[in-house]
Design a protein around this motif. Structure first.
Motif, short mmCIF file in Angstrom:
data_model
loop_
_atom_site.label_atom_id
_atom_site.label_comp_id
_atom_site.label_asym_id
_atom_site.label_seq_id
_atom_site.Cartn_x
_atom_site.Cartn_y
_atom_site.Cartn_z
N MET A 174 0.82 -1.21 0.04
CA MET A 174 -0.10 0.04 0.05
C MET A 174 0.98 1.30 -0.07
SD MET A 174 -2.96 1.00 2.75
CE MET A 174 -3.71 -0.64 2.52
N ALA A 175 2.03 1.19 0.60
CA ALA A 175 2.98 2.45 0.82
C ALA A 175 4.03 2.47 -0.12
CB ALA A 175 3.41 2.48 2.13
N LYS A 176 3.90 1.37 -0.91
CA LYS A 176 5.31 1.17 -2.10
C LYS A 176 6.53 1.28 -1.22
CE LYS A 176 2.72 2.66 -6.18
NZ LYS A 176 2.26 1.32 -6.62
N GLY A 177 6.56 0.46 -0.15
CA GLY A 177 7.52 0.48 0.81
C GLY A 177 8.79 -0.22 0.25
N HIS A 178 9.64 -0.30 1.44
CA HIS A 178 10.96 -0.83 1.26
C HIS A 178 11.20 -1.97 2.16
CE1 HIS A 178 15.33 0.65 -0.05
NE2 HIS A 178 15.18 -0.59 0.29
N VAL A 179 11.80 -3.12 1.78
CA VAL A 179 12.22 -4.09 2.81
C VAL A 179 13.51 -4.16 2.61
CG1 VAL A 179 12.20 -6.48 3.46
CG2 VAL A 179 10.02 -5.37 2.14
N LEU A 180 14.29 -3.98 3.82
CA LEU A 180 15.90 -3.91 3.87
C LEU A 180 16.33 -4.97 4.86
CD1 LEU A 180 18.20 -1.14 3.56
CD2 LEU A 180 18.46 -2.87 5.50
N PHE A 181 17.24 -5.96 4.11
CA PHE A 181 17.89 -7.05 4.96
C PHE A 181 19.26 -6.76 5.37
CE2 PHE A 181 14.29 -8.81 2.29
CZ PHE A 181 13.68 -9.73 3.06
N VAL A 182 19.45 -6.59 6.68
CA VAL A 182 20.89 -6.88 7.11
C VAL A 182 21.41 -7.92 7.12
CG1 VAL A 182 22.53 -6.03 8.83
CG2 VAL A 182 20.58 -4.55 8.48
N ASN A 183 22.15 -8.27 6.25
CA ASN A 183 22.68 -9.62 6.02
C ASN A 183 24.18 -9.66 6.57
OD1 ASN A 183 23.69 -12.16 4.60
ND2 ASN A 183 21.82 -12.17 3.45
N SER A 184 25.12 -10.21 5.92
CA SER A 184 26.53 -10.57 6.75
C SER A 184 27.65 -10.68 5.54
CB SER A 184 26.46 -11.38 7.61
OG SER A 184 27.80 -11.87 8.23
N GLY A 185 28.65 -10.58 5.73
CA GLY A 185 29.70 -11.03 4.86
C GLY A 185 29.50 -12.79 4.79
N ALA A 186 29.08 -13.33 5.84
CA ALA A 186 28.93 -14.45 5.74
C ALA A 186 27.81 -15.02 4.72
CB ALA A 186 28.71 -15.33 7.05
N GLY A 187 26.92 -14.33 4.30
CA GLY A 187 25.87 -14.34 3.44
C GLY A 187 26.29 -14.50 2.09
#
Length: 229
Positions: free
Chosen positions: A121-134
């Protein structure tokens, strides 16, 4: 004013991002594992709201949210919380695998699923803090790296699925960052912890806000941040 729902707001990168968002006048909803932790987060971040849900038991998140008033609008969902338990593959028990996979992968997937209507609805943003291990797995990091490799796949698939709905998806891959989690890693590695050797959480927070604040005609897909000293 934007509304952001964040996990891991109690320390490290999550706490730094939460402070920055509140300082500029945004609305922040911090996810807490229980009522006691919710009170601690409210005291730590005056002005923030809280939502209770335990990432360690993702199967119960839907039920937990059904007992609470959910935000009507979410402009960004920030997955910052994470857990780590090092160990060799030949020694890791199913408990260690479930502990990391549930919190680092299954819970972000479920949390995203539950909040997608508001994000669309908000045309929002999903942000994942991953890792160098990813991106690269090393000895004794197997379970943690598997959870973070899976998190990358989750983000990449979500980006393709939600592009037409206007939802942006970003993965941030920080190197070692000075935080309680990093102190725990050093303890597990049997090494002395010196926070001055690693990135300040505020530096990673700056990159996260940059990704969130980009104009709508641009999107950061993957962002790697490494210690500069």
């Amino acid at each position: 004013m934007s509304t952001h729902l964040i996990t891991g707001a109690g320390s490290g990168i999550g706490a730094a991002v939460t402070r920055r968002l509140l300082e500029r006048g945004d609305d922040v909803v911090a996810l807490a594992r229980d009522a006691g932790r919710a009170r601690e987060l409210t005291a730590l971040h005056p002005g923030a709201r809280t939502l209770v849900g335990d990432l360690g038991t993702p199967d119960r998140l839907s039920w937990a949210f059904g007992q609470q008033t959910m935000p009507d609008r979410i402009d960004s969902l920030l997955h910052v919380a994470g857990v780590v338990e090092l160990g060799r593959i030949g020694e890791l028990t199913p408990r260690a695998w479930h502990f990391q996979l549930n919190t680092n992968l299954v819970a972000p997937a479920e949390l995203t699923r539950l909040l997608l209507p508001q994000l669309r609805m908000a045309k929002g943003h999903v942000l994942f803090v991953n890792s160098g291990a990813g991106l690269d797995a090393h000895a004794e990091w197997g379970a943690y790296a598997a959870s973070k490799h899976g998190l990358k796949a989750l983000a990449d698939s979500l980006r393709h699925e939600e592009h037409a709905n206007g939802v942006r998806v970003t993965s941030v891959y920080p190197g070692r960052t000075a935080s309680p989690m990093q102190a725990k890693v050093h303890q597990q590695e049997g090494k002395e912890y010196d926070a001055d050797r690693w990135m300040d959480p505020g530096s990673v927070a700056t990159t996260i806000l940059m990704a969130l604040d980009l104009p709508r005609d641009a999107e950061v897909n993957d962002l790697t941040v490494r210690p500069g000293r």
